[in-house]
Enzyme design. Structure first.
Site, PDB file in Angstrom:
ATOM      1  N   ASP A  64       0.794  -1.233   0.000  1.00  0.00           N
ATOM      2  CA  ASP A  64       0.000   0.000   0.000  1.00  0.00           C
ATOM      3  C   ASP A  64       0.828   1.286   0.000  1.00  0.00           C
ATOM      4  O   ASP A  64       0.331   2.346  -0.335  1.00  0.00           O
ATOM      5  CB  ASP A  64      -0.950   0.014   1.217  1.00  0.00           C
ATOM      6  N   HIS A  65       2.101   1.195   0.364  1.00  0.00           N
ATOM      7  CA  HIS A  65       2.887   2.429   0.491  1.00  0.00           C
ATOM      8  C   HIS A  65       3.579   2.817  -0.818  1.00  0.00           C
ATOM      9  O   HIS A  65       3.383   3.902  -1.333  1.00  0.00           O
ATOM     10  CB  HIS A  65       3.937   2.274   1.595  1.00  0.00           C
ATOM     11  N   ASP A 119       3.943  -0.596  11.407  1.00  0.00           N
ATOM     12  CA  ASP A 119       3.487   0.723  10.988  1.00  0.00           C
ATOM     13  C   ASP A 119       2.900   1.405  12.214  1.00  0.00           C
ATOM     14  O   ASP A 119       2.141   0.787  12.974  1.00  0.00           O
ATOM     15  CB  ASP A 119       2.426   0.618   9.888  1.00  0.00           C
ATOM     16  N   ARG A 379      -0.322  13.455   9.558  1.00  0.00           N
ATOM     17  CA  ARG A 379       0.985  14.053   9.879  1.00  0.00           C
ATOM     18  C   ARG A 379       1.271  15.221   8.958  1.00  0.00           C
ATOM     19  O   ARG A 379       1.065  15.117   7.751  1.00  0.00           O
ATOM     20  CB  ARG A 379       2.099  13.011   9.718  1.00  0.00           C
ATOM     21  N   SER A 537       6.787   7.838  12.688  1.00  0.00           N
ATOM     22  CA  SER A 537       6.611   6.506  12.090  1.00  0.00           C
ATOM     23  C   SER A 537       7.368   5.424  12.843  1.00  0.00           C
ATOM     24  O   SER A 537       8.242   5.697  13.664  1.00  0.00           O
ATOM     25  CB  SER A 537       7.078   6.534  10.643  1.00  0.00           C
ATOM     26  N   ARG A 539       9.214   3.365  11.284  1.00  0.00           N
ATOM     27  CA  ARG A 539      10.254   2.976  10.320  1.00  0.00           C
ATOM     28  C   ARG A 539      11.566   2.636  11.033  1.00  0.00           C
ATOM     29  O   ARG A 539      12.225   3.493  11.593  1.00  0.00           O
ATOM     30  CB  ARG A 539      10.313   4.140   9.355  1.00  0.00           C
TER      31      ARG A 539
HETATM   32  C1  MIC Z   1       4.070   6.897   7.990  1.00  0.00           C
HETATM   33  O1  MIC Z   1       2.896   7.225   8.059  1.00  0.00           O
HETATM   34  O2  MIC Z   1       5.009   7.650   8.315  1.00  0.00           O
HETATM   35  C2  MIC Z   1       4.409   5.499   7.488  1.00  0.00           C
HETATM   36  C3  MIC Z   1       5.064   5.655   6.159  1.00  0.00           C
HETATM   37  O3  MIC Z   1       3.222   4.768   7.321  1.00  0.00           O
HETATM   38  C4  MIC Z   1       5.333   4.823   8.511  1.00  0.00           C
HETATM   39  C5  MIC Z   1       5.864   3.528   8.077  1.00  0.00           C
HETATM   40  C6  MIC Z   1       7.033   3.611   7.185  1.00  0.00           C
HETATM   41  O4  MIC Z   1       7.846   4.513   7.269  1.00  0.00           O
HETATM   42  O5  MIC Z   1       7.156   2.691   6.374  1.00  0.00           O
HETATM   43  C7  MIC Z   1       4.679   4.602   9.886  1.00  0.00           C
HETATM   44  O6  MIC Z   1       3.787   5.321  10.250  1.00  0.00           O
HETATM   45  O7  MIC Z   1       5.156   3.738  10.637  1.00  0.00           O
HETATM   46 FE1  SF4 Z   2      -0.065   5.189   4.837  1.00  0.00          FE
HETATM   47 FE2  SF4 Z   2       1.251   5.972   7.032  1.00  0.00          FE
HETATM   48 FE3  SF4 Z   2      -0.200   7.699   5.596  1.00  0.00          FE
HETATM   49 FE4  SF4 Z   2      -1.443   5.852   6.969  1.00  0.00          FE
HETATM   50  S1  SF4 Z   2      -0.168   7.494   7.811  1.00  0.00           S
HETATM   51  S2  SF4 Z   2      -1.898   6.450   4.865  1.00  0.00           S
HETATM   52  S3  SF4 Z   2      -0.038   4.127   6.808  1.00  0.00           S
HETATM   53  S4  SF4 Z   2       1.662   6.634   4.931  1.00  0.00           S
END
Ligand code: MIC
Ligand code: SF4
Length: 644
Positions: A64-65, A119, A379, A537, A539
């Protein structure tokens, strides 16, 4: 003494420790989820554990990313993930099926169960009355291998939602209010449990908006009871069989109780550049808007999108607005299409994107320079949209729709329309044909590793003396987006040497080069930071890439939960200042030395940092459980696992 929801679920899953807030506990994990951006590392780590099949009740791998696929890298990752899912008994949700949290809520989450996901927004499923926690990929890999998940036993804060929301005010405004009260820092080790008579009028997808963005407060998770509202939701998903009631005892005890009167709330927005920078939409004084993005795992349910469709029906997006629409799942898209709302949205000028993270992570739809972008996501860290000087505001779908019409910040009440009522359809279209279940009859499944798939890097044991430099000094609220950017850089997730070139790219672009030079000279890098380091995140690349560059310790005023766990998992020492003025006295580039580190850690003593440049010394804390000490001394979790 009565029990709250968290105590009940934790007690039923406890395999290590006692339920005393602040102590380390280990819990059995029923379900896991991964997504493609964190998933490749998680499964590479899982492979290194030599376990033939996942040991959970359910593990799901979502794509999905990284679905933009400029270059072969993401496609290589997806292929790897699909083959690895088949081999190890993981359910696979194909690209196009939707965002992990939305799909998991619809199709897999179960009241009373435990879920960890690689996540940070995994708490979304707390809306179903389950304990759902975001974690680094390594912890998810360990859970798939049947290991407990370790966490600090949280203290539980009760948030009572009383009364009813007024028209035009919705779940997003509730969580923005919570963010105003609790902010994004200082909530590590706590959980929000929602209750109060107002929750009876809040549906599961709306509850999910609230639990989703609890992540921004830094709480371990957020949870709603599983009640009749939950039963109705599960029935609509044709899985009422998964329903059990989960509720707190009447005399349950909480560390704190906060009451929010829903009827007093009005439309809110999180202003640039933090989700806790809250103001009323009224106070935005008609600021001109350039882009509106509707979707993300926070606000892309059927109800959210139908509300906007009804507001926009027969109108066209203001000429100054680029209007982006990304439905949360294919189920939502199917139902919007069947019920005619998709046509209304497209007729109003919506630019339809894939059912994926898309704009939210800045890998598409970056706004123009200096733009004001209104987003229903969670965010608004600087640069996350892909445009460094954009001003991103987080708002409800209602506020987003109002701006689409007027081209300005507009309190939706000022539209002078009747607030649309959204009856849930009698029957939802439910189609799981984009979900591939493991086929246990197949043997010798080959794992596809394209050139983008590297080996997970492994650290060496912690030396007794850490000797190097304060290679970078940063301030408060440094997010993982600051440490290792996502967006266009995301395609290097499976290639650590390449991705590491971008560590702190948007803060200090020469950091990676400096760090590598010091590492090559046989010295260590130390990151110095302020409060709430590692927000955002899950990550783990925010730990793996610094590790690859030779970072051996971070020296901070305070750390966020998931990042702290990731640092430990990759053998980076998390040290905290005991006196904040010691932070002030360090300058970037100072020579630092920490001698006798191994002994001090083993004995649970403070460590001494010698600032050789300034000729001073100061003590720092390192609060680790005995399990964490073992990991840190070994140089990371994989090193411990390979010796057991
Ligand atoms: C995000 O919203 O920052 C992400 C991308 O979903 C991250 C995960 C990632 O960096 O792969 C998260 O929220 O953990
Ligand atoms: Fe995807 Fe993270 Fe954004 Fe949710 S917050 S839509 S999991 S990138």
């Amino acid at each position: 003494m009565g029990k709250n929801i968290i105590e009940k679920i934790l007690a039923g899953h406890l395999v290590f420790g006692n339920l005393a807030p602040g102590a380390e506990i280990g819990i059995r994990i029923d379900q896991t989820l991964t997504q493609d951006a964190t998933g490749t590392m998680a499964y590479l780590q899982f492979e290194a554990m030599n376990v033939p099949k996942v040991k959970t009740e359910l593990s799901v791998s979502y794509i999905d990313h990284n679905t933009i696929q400029i270059g072969f890298e993401n496609a290589d990752d997806h292929r790897y993930l699909q083959s690895v899912a088949q081999k190890f008994g993981v359910v696979f949700s194909r690209a196009g099926n939707g965002i992990c949290h939305q799909v998991h809520l619809e199709r897999f989450g179960k009241p009373g169960k435990t879920l960890i996901g690689s996540d940070s927004h995994t708490p979304t499923c707390g809306a179903l009355g389950m304990i759902a926690i975001g974690a680094g990929g390594m912890d998810v890999a360990l859970a798939m291998a049947g290991e407990p998940f370790y966490l600090t036993c949280p203290s539980v804060i009760k948030i009572n939602l009383n009364g009813n929301l007024k028209p035009w005010v919705s779940a997003k405004d509730v969580i923005l209010k919570v963010l105003e009260i609790f902010t994004t820092k200082g909530n590590v080790g706590t959980i929000f449990e929602y209750g109060g008579e107002g929750i009876a009028s809040i549906s599961v997808p709306e509850r999910a908006t609230i639990t989703n963005m609890g992540a921004e407060c830094g709480v371990t998770t957020s949870v709603f009871p599983s009640d009749n509202v939950t039963r109705l939701f599960l029935r609509s998903q044709q899985r009422e069989i998964d329903f059990i009631e989960v509720k707190a005892d009447d005399d349950a005890v909480y560390s704190k109780i906060v009451n929010i009167d829903l009827s007093q709330l009005e439309s809110l927005a999180a202003k640039p550049h933090s989700p806790d920078n809250i103001g009323t939409v009224r106070s935005m004084k008609s600021i001109p808007v350039n882009q509106v993005c509707l979707g993300s795992c926070t606000n892309s349910s059927y109800k959210d999108l139908v509300t906007v469709a009804k507001i926009l029906k027969g109108k066209v997006a203001h000429p100054d607005i680029s209007f982006i629409l990304a439905p949360g799942s294919r189920q939502v898209l199917d139902n919007l299409a069947r019920d005619g709302y998709l046509a209304d949205l497209i007729a109003s000028g919506a630019r339809l994107m894939e059912n994926a993270c898309g704009f939210c992570i800045g890998n598409s739809q970056s706004p123009k320079s200096g733009a004001v972008s209104l987003r229903t996501s969670n965010r608004n860290f600087p640069g996350r949209s892909g445009t460094m000087d954009a001003d991103v505001y987080l708002v409800s779908p209602e506020t987003a729709a109002a701006a689409v019409i007027t081209g300005r910040f507009t309190d939706p009440r000022d539209l002078k329309m009747e607030y649309p009522q959204i009856p849930m359809p009698q029957k939802l279209i439910i189609d799981d044909n984009m979900i591939i279940r493991p086929d246990y009859t197949q043997r010798n499944i080959e794992i596809h590793r394209g050139p983008n798939i590297g080996a997970p890097p492994v650290n060496v044991a912690l030396p007794d003396t850490i000797s190097g430099q304060a290679t970078i000094k940063v301030g408060d609220k440094i997010t993982t987006d600051h440490i290792i950017p996502a967006g266009a850089r995301m395609k290097y997730r499976s290639n650590i040497p390449k991705y590491s070139e971008f560590v702190f790219e948007n803060v200090d672009a020469s950091f990676a080069r400096r760090a590598m030079t010091l590492k090559d000279a046989g010295r260590h890098n130390i990151i110095v930071a302020g409060l709430s380091y590692g927000q955002g995140s899950s990550r783990e690349h925010a730990a793996i890439c610094p590790m690859y560059l030779g970072v051996r310790a971070v020296l901070v005023k305070s750390l966020e939960r998931i990042h702290a766990a990731n640092l430990i998992n990759f053998g980076i020492l998390p040290l905290t200042f005991l006196n904040e003025h010691d932070y002030d006295a360090i300058d970037q580039g100072d020579d630092l030395e920490i001698a006798g580190a191994r002994t001090a850690i083993l004995e649970g003593k403070n460590l001494m940092v010698k600032n050789k440049t300034k000729g001073t010394s100061f003590p720092v804390g390192c609060a680790l459980s005995s399990r964490q000490k073992q990991i840190i001394l070994a140089g990371g979790a994989l090193n411990v696992r390979s010796h057991t």
